[in-house]
Design a protein around this motif. Structure first.
Motif, mmCIF file in Angstrom:
data_model
loop_
_atom_site.group_PDB
_atom_site.id
_atom_site.type_symbol
_atom_site.label_atom_id
_atom_site.label_comp_id
_atom_site.label_asym_id
_atom_site.label_seq_id
_atom_site.Cartn_x
_atom_site.Cartn_y
_atom_site.Cartn_z
ATOM 1 N N ASP A 125 0.154 107.281 52.237
ATOM 2 C CA ASP A 125 -0.573 106.120 51.734
ATOM 3 C C ASP A 125 -0.347 105.946 50.237
ATOM 4 O O ASP A 125 0.394 106.721 49.609
ATOM 5 N N ALA A 126 -0.975 104.945 49.655
ATOM 6 C CA ALA A 126 -0.773 104.633 48.240
ATOM 7 C C ALA A 126 -1.162 105.786 47.317
ATOM 8 O O ALA A 126 -0.415 106.094 46.373
ATOM 9 N N PRO A 127 -2.306 106.459 47.522
ATOM 10 C CA PRO A 127 -2.656 107.583 46.646
ATOM 11 C C PRO A 127 -1.634 108.717 46.708
ATOM 12 O O PRO A 127 -1.323 109.331 45.685
ATOM 13 N N LEU A 128 -1.117 108.991 47.907
ATOM 14 C CA LEU A 128 -0.117 110.049 48.040
ATOM 15 C C LEU A 128 1.164 109.678 47.291
ATOM 16 O O LEU A 128 1.744 110.512 46.575
ATOM 17 N N ILE A 129 1.601 108.459 47.443
ATOM 18 C CA ILE A 129 2.817 108.012 46.756
ATOM 19 C C ILE A 129 2.612 108.055 45.238
ATOM 20 O O ILE A 129 3.520 108.456 44.493
ATOM 21 N N ALA A 130 1.421 107.685 44.769
ATOM 22 C CA ALA A 130 1.122 107.738 43.336
ATOM 23 C C ALA A 130 1.160 109.175 42.833
ATOM 24 O O ALA A 130 1.626 109.449 41.712
ATOM 25 N N GLU A 131 0.684 110.099 43.657
ATOM 26 C CA GLU A 131 0.708 111.520 43.274
ATOM 27 C C GLU A 131 2.137 112.028 43.167
ATOM 28 O O GLU A 131 2.489 112.778 42.249
ATOM 29 N N GLN A 132 2.980 111.611 44.101
ATOM 30 C CA GLN A 132 4.390 112.002 44.049
ATOM 31 C C GLN A 132 5.070 111.394 42.826
ATOM 32 O O GLN A 132 5.949 112.024 42.222
ATOM 33 N N GLN A 133 4.661 110.195 42.440
ATOM 34 C CA GLN A 133 5.231 109.566 41.251
ATOM 35 C C GLN A 133 4.870 110.362 39.994
ATOM 36 O O GLN A 133 5.696 110.529 39.090
ATOM 37 N N ARG A 134 3.644 110.881 39.942
ATOM 38 C CA ARG A 134 3.235 111.698 38.786
ATOM 39 C C ARG A 134 4.060 112.973 38.702
ATOM 40 O O ARG A 134 4.418 113.420 37.603
ATOM 41 N N THR A 135 4.384 113.550 39.845
ATOM 42 C CA THR A 135 5.232 114.749 39.857
ATOM 43 C C THR A 135 6.628 114.413 39.342
ATOM 44 O O THR A 135 7.206 115.154 38.538
ATOM 45 N N ALA A 136 7.168 113.292 39.781
ATOM 46 C CA ALA A 136 8.488 112.863 39.317
ATOM 47 C C ALA A 136 8.473 112.605 37.817
ATOM 48 O O ALA A 136 9.414 112.982 37.093
ATOM 49 N N ASP A 137 7.418 111.981 37.329
ATOM 50 C CA ASP A 137 7.330 111.673 35.898
ATOM 51 C C ASP A 137 7.191 112.948 35.066
ATOM 52 O O ASP A 137 7.694 113.015 33.937
ATOM 53 N N PHE A 138 6.527 113.954 35.615
ATOM 54 C CA PHE A 138 6.421 115.243 34.915
ATOM 55 C C PHE A 138 7.797 115.881 34.776
ATOM 56 O O PHE A 138 8.154 116.409 33.715
ATOM 57 N N TYR A 139 8.579 115.833 35.842
ATOM 58 C CA TYR A 139 9.932 116.388 35.779
ATOM 59 C C TYR A 139 10.800 115.619 34.785
ATOM 60 O O TYR A 139 11.651 116.203 34.106
ATOM 61 N N LEU A 140 10.584 114.323 34.701
ATOM 62 C CA LEU A 140 11.325 113.520 33.724
ATOM 63 C C LEU A 140 10.963 113.946 32.313
ATOM 64 O O LEU A 140 11.850 114.154 31.465
ATOM 65 N N ALA A 141 9.679 114.115 32.047
ATOM 66 C CA ALA A 141 9.217 114.529 30.722
ATOM 67 C C ALA A 141 9.712 115.930 30.370
ATOM 68 O O ALA A 141 9.961 116.233 29.195
ATOM 69 N N ALA A 142 9.858 116.774 31.400
ATOM 70 C CA ALA A 142 10.330 118.145 31.167
ATOM 71 C C ALA A 142 11.841 118.217 31.016
ATOM 72 O O ALA A 142 12.392 119.283 30.729
ATOM 73 N N GLY A 143 12.519 117.075 31.187
ATOM 74 C CA GLY A 143 13.964 117.027 31.017
ATOM 75 C C GLY A 143 14.763 117.455 32.226
ATOM 76 O O GLY A 143 15.982 117.626 32.141
ATOM 77 N N LEU A 144 14.095 117.607 33.369
ATOM 78 C CA LEU A 144 14.792 118.054 34.570
ATOM 79 C C LEU A 144 15.327 116.889 35.401
ATOM 80 O O LEU A 144 16.172 117.085 36.272
ATOM 81 N N LEU A 145 14.814 115.694 35.162
ATOM 82 C CA LEU A 145 15.388 114.478 35.733
ATOM 83 C C LEU A 145 15.969 113.650 34.589
ATOM 84 O O LEU A 145 15.368 113.555 33.523
ATOM 85 N N LYS A 146 17.118 113.065 34.827
ATOM 86 C CA LYS A 146 17.812 112.333 33.770
ATOM 87 C C LYS A 146 17.259 110.930 33.582
ATOM 88 O O LYS A 146 17.330 110.363 32.493
ATOM 89 N N GLN A 147 16.725 110.342 34.656
ATOM 90 C CA GLN A 147 16.147 109.007 34.565
ATOM 91 C C GLN A 147 14.962 108.905 35.512
ATOM 92 O O GLN A 147 14.837 109.680 36.454
ATOM 93 N N ARG A 148 14.093 107.946 35.245
ATOM 94 C CA ARG A 148 12.876 107.816 36.040
ATOM 95 C C ARG A 148 13.213 107.475 37.485
ATOM 96 O O ARG A 148 14.069 106.627 37.755
ATOM 97 N N LEU A 149 12.544 108.135 38.387
ATOM 98 C CA LEU A 149 12.745 107.919 39.808
ATOM 99 C C LEU A 149 11.553 107.158 40.374
ATOM 100 O O LEU A 149 10.405 107.605 40.261
ATOM 101 N N ASP A 150 11.826 106.013 40.957
ATOM 102 C CA ASP A 150 10.772 105.247 41.615
ATOM 103 C C ASP A 150 10.610 105.797 43.023
ATOM 104 O O ASP A 150 11.439 105.558 43.900
#
Length: 315
Positions: free
Chosen positions: A278-303
């Protein structure tokens, strides 16, 4: 009856029989579902609950020691789907894998933890500064390590990360080659019950506890009905397992090849529940992706919205 008329009669009779007799009808080939499993978890669950009996399709099981090699198999189309945590799923998606999550579960995050030797003087994550930590790159253990460090004002550069698979990491910890090991169940329960390690930092409050069934886009297109049936069986089996915890613990220990006390501990502690995407779960996964981006482990933001298939029903 003349020979020609008899031949016509016989031809008509055989043709009719072909429609009426199931023996003469060409049987449709059974669908083969290629399942990727981690340490036998899914297979043990389904077998114990009796959900592998009288399947209308075939399953070929491939077992992996961690999410990273399973993700590689998905990327190479060597399996149709597999069970994978939120963090490693993000890594394989960012690498260009054509996979989507179609089912989700949530577990107690305690067993995704940073372990140290029983005699270690470390008390908190802050004590890890300058120390070596073994884990799998892109794993939920890696994620919890970064979150634990951030919680005490440290960064990845403040420790020595050693990216090695679970079996080698456990050996490195027990032999003193590394100071800590960031891992997940059932490895945490195995290390604890075997007296090899203790939990320094557990994942509660650091990790979402989310896990997924992720399938290749080809499997989602060609085997959707079979994947839906498999998902339904997993959900029923999970409910059964908590009503028959002792019976399931015994089966789990046998299939994944670990002592019964470790199997029982990790199963009861995880308290896994399957839930809707659902929407809350997808939002939670987005926060995890954004954390990895901030930590430099992802090169670009993942939607992450595009990485889910929400057309599968729950229950």
């Amino acid at each position: 009856m003349q020979r020609r008329q008899f031949h016509q009669f016989l031809t008509s009779a055989v043709t009719a029989a072909a429609f009426l007799s199931p023996v003469l009808v060409h049987a449709q080939p059974r669908v083969l579902l290629r399942a990727g499993d981690q340490k036998g978890g899914l297979q043990a669950l389904l077998e114990a609950a009796g959900e592998l009996k009288e399947l209308p399709y075939d399953i070929k099981w491939s077992e992996f020691p961690a999410a990273a090699p399973l993700a590689e198999a998905l990327h190479a189309n060597a399996v149709d789907f597999g069970t994978i945590g939120d963090a490693p799923l993000l890594f394989t998606l960012a690498a260009g894998s054509k996979v989507k999550a179609f089912a989700a579960n949530r577990s107690d995050a305690y067993g995704t933890a940073i372990l140290v030797r029983p005699d270690s003087p470390f008390k908190t994550a802050a004590d890890l500064q300058g120390k070596s930590i073994a884990t799998n790159r892109g794993s939920i253990g890696h994620f919890v390590t970064l979150k634990a460090l951030a919680s005490v004002g440290l960064k990845a550069d403040d420790v020595q990360l050693r990216f090695i698979p679970p079996a080698d990491a456990k050996l490195a910890l027990t032999q003193g080659s590394v100071d800590a090991w960031a891992t997940w169940e059932p490895y945490t329960a195995l290390a604890e019950t075997g007296g090899h390690a203790k939990v320094l930092v557990n994942g509660r409050g650091l990790w979402s506890g989310l896990g997924f069934l992720a399938a290749t886009e080809q499997a989602l297109a060609d085997k959707r009905a079979v994947l839906q049936d498999f998902k339904n069986r997993v959900e029923r089996a999970q409910a059964w397992s908590y009503q028959h915890s002792k019976e399931f613990g015994t089966t789990l220990a046998r299939i994944i090849g670990i002592p019964a006390n470790a199997a029982q501990l990790q199963f009861e502690r995880r308290a896994t529940r399957w839930q809707a995407i659902d929407a809350p779960l997808i939002a939670e996964q987005q926060r995890t992706a954004d954390f990895y981006l901030a930590a430099g482990l992802l090169k670009q933001r993942l939607d992450v919205q595009a990485t889910f298939d929400t057309r599968f029903h729950t229950g």
